[in-house]
Enzyme design. Structure first.
Site, mmCIF file in Angstrom:
data_model
loop_
_atom_site.group_PDB
_atom_site.id
_atom_site.type_symbol
_atom_site.label_atom_id
_atom_site.label_comp_id
_atom_site.label_asym_id
_atom_site.label_seq_id
_atom_site.Cartn_x
_atom_site.Cartn_y
_atom_site.Cartn_z
ATOM 1 N N PRO A 10 0.787 -1.230 0.000
ATOM 2 C CA PRO A 10 0.000 0.000 0.000
ATOM 3 C C PRO A 10 0.827 1.291 0.000
ATOM 4 C CG PRO A 10 -0.159 -1.130 2.118
ATOM 5 C CD PRO A 10 0.497 -2.074 1.156
ATOM 6 N N ASN A 11 0.338 2.225 -0.765
ATOM 7 C CA ASN A 11 0.876 3.580 -0.899
ATOM 8 C C ASN A 11 2.173 3.661 -1.699
ATOM 9 O OD1 ASN A 11 -1.196 4.887 0.725
ATOM 10 N ND2 ASN A 11 -0.274 3.797 2.458
ATOM 11 N N ARG A 18 4.799 10.883 -2.734
ATOM 12 C CA ARG A 18 4.513 10.649 -1.315
ATOM 13 C C ARG A 18 5.766 10.930 -0.472
ATOM 14 N NH1 ARG A 18 4.679 4.594 1.178
ATOM 15 N NH2 ARG A 18 3.913 5.165 3.231
ATOM 16 N N TYR A 23 10.933 8.963 1.036
ATOM 17 C CA TYR A 23 10.922 7.879 0.042
ATOM 18 C C TYR A 23 11.575 8.249 -1.298
ATOM 19 C CZ TYR A 23 7.673 5.869 3.415
ATOM 20 O OH TYR A 23 7.105 5.377 4.571
ATOM 21 N N ASN A 75 8.073 -5.412 -0.491
ATOM 22 C CA ASN A 75 7.918 -4.280 0.428
ATOM 23 C C ASN A 75 6.432 -4.228 0.791
ATOM 24 O OD1 ASN A 75 7.652 -1.904 1.804
ATOM 25 N ND2 ASN A 75 8.909 -0.697 0.382
ATOM 26 N N ALA A 78 2.958 -0.529 5.152
ATOM 27 C CA ALA A 78 2.531 -0.547 6.563
ATOM 28 C C ALA A 78 2.028 -1.922 7.013
ATOM 29 C CB ALA A 78 1.460 0.515 6.794
ATOM 30 N N HIS A 81 3.916 -4.153 9.618
ATOM 31 C CA HIS A 81 3.908 -3.985 11.069
ATOM 32 C C HIS A 81 2.751 -4.690 11.772
ATOM 33 C CE1 HIS A 81 6.905 -1.194 9.789
ATOM 34 N NE2 HIS A 81 6.022 -0.422 9.170
ATOM 35 N N ASP A 88 1.190 -15.125 7.509
ATOM 36 C CA ASP A 88 0.799 -16.526 7.341
ATOM 37 C C ASP A 88 0.897 -16.971 5.884
ATOM 38 O OD1 ASP A 88 0.347 -16.772 10.024
ATOM 39 O OD2 ASP A 88 -1.843 -16.873 9.897
ATOM 40 N N GLU A 99 12.420 -9.190 2.469
ATOM 41 C CA GLU A 99 11.635 -8.007 2.855
ATOM 42 C C GLU A 99 12.496 -6.764 2.612
ATOM 43 O OE1 GLU A 99 10.563 -8.273 7.016
ATOM 44 O OE2 GLU A 99 10.090 -6.132 7.086
ATOM 45 N N HIS A 101 12.580 -2.412 2.719
ATOM 46 C CA HIS A 101 12.011 -1.104 3.063
ATOM 47 C C HIS A 101 12.916 -0.016 2.528
ATOM 48 C CE1 HIS A 101 9.051 -3.051 5.467
ATOM 49 N NE2 HIS A 101 10.015 -3.783 6.003
ATOM 50 N N ILE A 102 12.298 0.976 1.913
ATOM 51 C CA ILE A 102 13.051 2.086 1.346
ATOM 52 C C ILE A 102 13.677 2.899 2.474
ATOM 53 C CG2 ILE A 102 12.794 4.243 0.029
ATOM 54 C CD1 ILE A 102 10.438 2.733 -1.459
ATOM 55 N N SER A 103 12.893 3.170 3.486
ATOM 56 C CA SER A 103 13.374 3.987 4.611
ATOM 57 C C SER A 103 13.946 3.094 5.711
ATOM 58 C CB SER A 103 12.212 4.819 5.182
ATOM 59 O OG SER A 103 11.226 3.960 5.745
ATOM 60 N N ARG A 108 12.573 5.466 12.693
ATOM 61 C CA ARG A 108 11.303 6.188 12.597
ATOM 62 C C ARG A 108 10.397 5.872 13.789
ATOM 63 N NH1 ARG A 108 8.970 5.365 6.836
ATOM 64 N NH2 ARG A 108 7.706 7.160 7.487
ATOM 65 N N ARG A 112 6.875 1.337 13.669
ATOM 66 C CA ARG A 112 7.559 0.787 12.491
ATOM 67 C C ARG A 112 8.733 -0.113 12.866
ATOM 68 N NH1 ARG A 112 5.341 3.982 8.286
ATOM 69 N NH2 ARG A 112 4.879 6.074 9.064
HETATM 70 C C1 DQA Z 1 8.030 1.284 4.097
HETATM 71 C C2 DQA Z 1 8.031 1.575 5.608
HETATM 72 C C3 DQA Z 1 6.658 1.372 6.202
HETATM 73 O O1 DQA Z 1 6.686 1.657 7.589
HETATM 74 C C4 DQA Z 1 5.673 2.304 5.531
HETATM 75 O O2 DQA Z 1 4.374 2.094 6.052
HETATM 76 C C5 DQA Z 1 5.689 2.209 4.070
HETATM 77 C C6 DQA Z 1 6.970 2.093 3.381
HETATM 78 C C7 DQA Z 1 9.379 1.617 3.451
HETATM 79 O O3 DQA Z 1 9.570 1.204 2.313
HETATM 80 O O4 DQA Z 1 10.208 2.293 4.026
HETATM 81 O O5 DQA Z 1 4.657 2.307 3.415
HETATM 82 O O6 DQA Z 1 7.777 -0.092 3.909
#
Ligand code: DQA
Length: 148
Positions: A10-11, A18, A23, A75, A78, A81, A88, A99, A101-103, A108, A112
């Site tokens: 998502p997002n 964003r 990001y 990725n 959210a 978390h 599962d 897995e 994560h960009i950040s 943070r 997270r």
């Molecule tokens: C994320 C970190 C997550 O906490 C956040 O909700 C995202 C992006 C990252 O790529 O850093 O949507 O997965």
């Protein structure tokens, strides 16, 4: 030919627009193009999928096993978390997940700092921007060559 699925949750369709301070300014399309291109160079087929919906991501995880993917770069946004359903799904397929994560989620907000995905993943990369996805692809590439 090896097949790797790159899944974004998502997002992440809003990359570039964003919170660019967190990001970056590059779009999801830029990321997907780059990963497909890197795959071509390495003779790996990279299949890209993004969804804002938990169930769609779960369906793709199941499908990854059924269609014989060699690995998944994921990725989960959210969902990382708190989604036990995604956790599962990963636990239930015979296909390794890295897995990404960009950040740097550990620098943070407290919520997270926990990943429910990490215990069922092969590895985790956080805080390296788009490079994290490339490094995950490299890890699968080396594994395939027995160089791990
Ligand atoms: C994320 C970190 C997550 O906490 C956040 O909700 C995202 C992006 C990252 O790529 O850093 O949507 O997965």
């Amino acid at each position: 030919m090896k097949k790797i699925l790159m899944l974004n949750g998502p997002n992440l369709n809003r990359l570039g627009k964003r919170e660019p301070g967190i990001y970056g300014v590059r779009s999801l399309e830029d990321l997907e193009k780059r990963m497909v291109q890197l795959g071509v160079v390495s003779k790996i087929e990279v299949i890209c999928f993004q969804s804002n919906h938990e169930g769609d991501l779960i369906d793709k995880l199941h499908e990854a096993e059924d269609t014989g993917m060699d690995g998944i770069i994921f990725n989960p946004g959210a969902f990382t978390h708190y989604s036990y359903a995604i956790r599962d799904a990963i636990a239930g397929i015979n296909c390794p997940v890295i897995e990404v994560h960009i950040s740097n989620v550990y620098q943070r907000e407290e919520f997270r700092h926990k990943s429910v995905i990490a215990p069922v993943s092969k590895g985790q990369i956080a805080g390296l921007g788009f490079l994290g996805y490339e490094l995950a692809l490299e890890a699968f590439k080396r594994e395939a060559k027995g160089e791990e």
